[in-house]
Design an enzyme around this catalytic site. Structure first.
Site, PDB file in Angstrom:
ATOM      1  N   ASN A 210       0.848  -1.202   0.000  1.00 43.16           N
ATOM      2  CA  ASN A 210       0.000   0.000   0.000  1.00 43.16           C
ATOM      3  C   ASN A 210       0.878   1.244   0.000  1.00 43.16           C
ATOM      4  OD1 ASN A 210       0.577   0.798   2.852  1.00 43.16           O
ATOM      5  ND2 ASN A 210      -0.313  -1.220   3.213  1.00 43.16           N
ATOM      6  N   ASP A 279      -4.458  -5.996   5.401  1.00 42.18           N
ATOM      7  CA  ASP A 279      -5.524  -6.764   6.054  1.00 42.18           C
ATOM      8  C   ASP A 279      -5.552  -8.202   5.555  1.00 42.18           C
ATOM      9  OD1 ASP A 279      -6.458  -4.731   7.670  1.00 42.18           O
ATOM     10  OD2 ASP A 279      -7.637  -3.851   6.036  1.00 42.18           O
ATOM     11  N   LYS A 289       7.512 -17.890 -10.392  1.00 41.25           N
ATOM     12  CA  LYS A 289       6.755 -16.770 -10.937  1.00 41.25           C
ATOM     13  C   LYS A 289       5.495 -17.259 -11.681  1.00 41.25           C
ATOM     14  CE  LYS A 289       7.282 -12.893 -14.021  1.00 41.25           C
ATOM     15  NZ  LYS A 289       8.065 -12.354 -15.113  1.00 41.25           N
ATOM     16  N   ASP A 308      -5.095  -9.114  13.313  1.00 38.46           N
ATOM     17  CA  ASP A 308      -5.105  -7.699  13.667  1.00 38.46           C
ATOM     18  C   ASP A 308      -4.146  -7.509  14.850  1.00 38.46           C
ATOM     19  OD1 ASP A 308      -5.751  -5.135  14.764  1.00 38.46           O
ATOM     20  OD2 ASP A 308      -7.561  -5.186  13.529  1.00 38.46           O
ATOM     21  N   ILE A 309      -3.006  -6.905  14.566  1.00 36.53           N
ATOM     22  CA  ILE A 309      -1.946  -6.801  15.589  1.00 36.53           C
ATOM     23  C   ILE A 309      -2.397  -5.887  16.728  1.00 36.53           C
ATOM     24  CG2 ILE A 309       0.489  -6.236  15.971  1.00 36.53           C
ATOM     25  CD1 ILE A 309       0.895  -6.555  12.925  1.00 36.53           C
ATOM     26  N   LYS A 339     -13.776   1.938  15.595  1.00 32.42           N
ATOM     27  CA  LYS A 339     -12.505   1.208  15.763  1.00 32.42           C
ATOM     28  C   LYS A 339     -11.988   1.305  17.190  1.00 32.42           C
ATOM     29  CE  LYS A 339     -10.993   1.194  11.281  1.00 32.42           C
ATOM     30  NZ  LYS A 339     -10.256   1.735  10.159  1.00 32.42           N
ATOM     31  N   LYS A 343     -11.652  -2.256  18.775  1.00 33.05           N
ATOM     32  CA  LYS A 343     -10.282  -2.728  19.034  1.00 33.05           C
ATOM     33  C   LYS A 343      -9.838  -2.426  20.466  1.00 33.05           C
ATOM     34  CE  LYS A 343      -8.805  -2.433  14.212  1.00 33.05           C
ATOM     35  NZ  LYS A 343      -7.653  -2.602  13.325  1.00 33.05           N
TER      36      LYS A 343
HETATM   37  O1  C5P Z   1      -9.030  -1.567  10.831  1.00 33.91           O
HETATM   38  P1  C5P Z   1      -7.918  -0.772  10.246  1.00 33.91           P
HETATM   39  O2  C5P Z   1      -6.934  -1.588   9.488  1.00 33.91           O
HETATM   40  O3  C5P Z   1      -8.326   0.444   9.509  1.00 33.91           O
HETATM   41  O4  C5P Z   1      -7.167  -0.201  11.585  1.00 33.91           O
HETATM   42  C1  C5P Z   1      -6.032   0.576  11.487  1.00 33.91           C
HETATM   43  C2  C5P Z   1      -5.232   0.401  12.726  1.00 33.91           C
HETATM   44  O5  C5P Z   1      -5.091  -0.976  13.017  1.00 33.91           O
HETATM   45  C3  C5P Z   1      -3.830   0.922  12.551  1.00 33.91           C
HETATM   46  O6  C5P Z   1      -3.418   1.429  13.810  1.00 33.91           O
HETATM   47  C4  C5P Z   1      -3.047  -0.315  12.129  1.00 33.91           C
HETATM   48  O7  C5P Z   1      -1.684  -0.212  12.470  1.00 33.91           O
HETATM   49  C5  C5P Z   1      -3.740  -1.406  12.910  1.00 33.91           C
HETATM   50  N1  C5P Z   1      -3.767  -2.732  12.245  1.00 33.91           N
HETATM   51  C6  C5P Z   1      -3.081  -3.783  12.832  1.00 33.91           C
HETATM   52  N2  C5P Z   1      -3.123  -5.024  12.243  1.00 33.91           N
HETATM   53  C7  C5P Z   1      -3.827  -5.225  11.123  1.00 33.91           C
HETATM   54  C8  C5P Z   1      -4.535  -4.170  10.529  1.00 33.91           C
HETATM   55  C9  C5P Z   1      -4.476  -2.923  11.117  1.00 33.91           C
HETATM   56  O8  C5P Z   1      -2.423  -3.593  13.865  1.00 33.91           O
HETATM   57  N3  C5P Z   1      -3.840  -6.434  10.594  1.00 33.91           N
END
Ligand code: C5P
Length: 403
Positions: A210, A279, A289, A308-309, A339, A343
């Site tokens: 990205n 994501d 390849k 989701d970290i 969020k 979260k």
């Molecule tokens: O839900 P979204 O991806 O928009 O949330 C953004 C926040 O979540 C950011 O702080 C990003 O660093 C964190 N994030 C994460 N792990 C993921 C996706 C997003 O820690 N897989």
């Protein structure tokens, strides 16, 4: 005033009647344990002699930029390297104007250009000169570049006028100047920051990524270090030099980022997830390849959701103060608030990425800080300043929690 023991202080003296007070400033600086070197402008010498300041500081006073003898002793670059802090007292309207336009046409202005540390000004001038828009504009420009300011005070002036513009008394100046060396509001705290994009391989030559530049995360790392924190920066591939005094861990994939976070999270007081973590990643990474079919058929790439970290960190039993970022293209505040809740974050920084002048890859940002209790808009400004304010906000909240 706070102790300045073992600090190297460069005192700049410029040409105003208040220059006679500079002698006392040198005396107080020495008394508080600092080593002092004085740089005078040409016009300052009309008000006080170099000999006075040399006798009090115990060091030769520098006055000339292009003087072989003084350059041989300690030239502008050496002076800038030697100093831990610069105080310019008095700072005349002329000096403020010259510094604000980045001039390097005498020794003092050149040293300030070469210096990378706290510079404070103690303005001293007639009240009408102080109020003049040009002076105010020049000063504001310097203040946005993190120059410090001590004063001016108000009262009777040498010229007979009364008003704002007189230099503060030496001890008042030093009270403010010495606090610019405070250790920082995050002193002793461990801060973990994730930054940049992740790269999710499809095959040996392709990946999904990205547009995150990492600028926000890196500037938050700088701001936290400046406030005394011990920073660990887990970063995806970016083109920015990391701060030299932090622990940088380079990763590529979301899984690597997640593993690195899990490895380091235990000792952390604050976790800031600025990374644009992918994501999804390809369900299967091909060993060789992928070739195109060549028959106009479409190709389906199966993706699986990544962990989701941020959520993982906020669900830890012994969790740090958790900060997330919400980069949104629409319904910014509503999405960010969802969020924050979903979260279980302490703070979410909401960032409108549909506006091209802010957010991804730009130098500026405008964000809203949202917690359960409050919302605070940080108007459009450069990422460095936004970062400083975010770090100050965080430190305010964790200090509240600890009290
Ligand atoms: O839900 P979204 O991806 O928009 O949330 C953004 C926040 O979540 C950011 O702080 C990003 O660093 C964190 N994030 C994460 N792990 C993921 C996706 C997003 O820690 N897989």
């Amino acid at each position: 005033m706070k102790s300045l023991a073992n600090k190297n202080i460069l005192l700049g003296v410029t040409g105003g009647i208040a220059a006679y007070k500079s002698a006392e400033i040198v005396r107080h600086l020495k008394k508080s344990g600092a080593s002092v070197r004085v740089v005078m402008t040409k016009s300052a010498e009309e008000f006080i002699t170099p000999l006075t300041l040399q006798a009090l500081s115990g060091n030769r006073v520098s006055t000339e930029l292009l003087d072989t003898e003084s350059e041989a002793a300690m030239g502008h670059i050496e002076l800038a390297k030697w100093a831990d802090g610069i105080l310019i007292a008095p700072a005349t309207a002329n000096t403020i104007a010259r510094l604000s336009s980045g001039r390097g046409d005498d020794l003092l202005s050149t040293v300030t250009l070469a210096f990378d540390g706290p510079i404070s000004l103690a303005p001293a001038m007639n009240q009408a000169m102080w109020r003049d828009n040009r002076t105010q504009d020049n000063l504001n420009k310097l203040l946005t570049q993190d120059f410090g300011i001590c004063g001016p005070g108000s009262g009777e002036q040498a010229c007979g006028d009364t008003g704002l513009g007189r230099m503060l008394e030496p001890l008042e100046i030093l009270e403010i100047f010495s606090s610019s060396f405070d250790k920082g509001v995050l002193s002793g705290k461990n801060v973990l920051i994730t930054a940049g994009p992740t790269q999710e391989p499809i095959d040996p030559v392709r990946f999904i990524t990205n547009r995150s530049s990492g600028k926000m995360g890196y500037s938050l790392a700088h701001a936290a270090i400046e406030q005394g924190a011990q920073v660990t920066l887990i970063s995806g591939p970016v083109n920015i030099e990391p701060p030299s005094n932090c622990n940088v861990i380079a990763i590529n994939t979301a899984k690597e980022m997640s593993d690195a976070v899990k490895h380091h999270i235990k000792e952390m007081d604050v976790y800031i997830g600025t990374a644009a973590v992918s994501d999804y990643s390809p369900a299967e990474v091909k060993d060789s390849k992928i070739k195109k079919a060549g028959d106009n058929s479409s190709m389906i790439l199966e993706l699986k959701e990544n962990e989701d970290i941020l959520k993982f960190v906020s669900e830890l039993e012994d969790r740090p103060y958790v900060v997330g970022f919400a980069a949104e293209t629409d319904k910014l505040i509503e999405n960010a608030e969802n969020k924050l809740k979903h979260k279980k974050l302490d703070l979410i920084v909401a960032n409108d990425v549909s506006d091209k002048s802010i957010g991804f890859d730009s130098e500026e940002n405008e964000v809203t800080l949202i917690t359960k209790e409050e919302k605070q808009l940080l108007k459009k400004q450069n990422k460095k300043k936004i970062s400083k304010k975010i770090i100050e906000f965080i430190s305010g909240r964790i200090n509240e929690q600890n009290n």
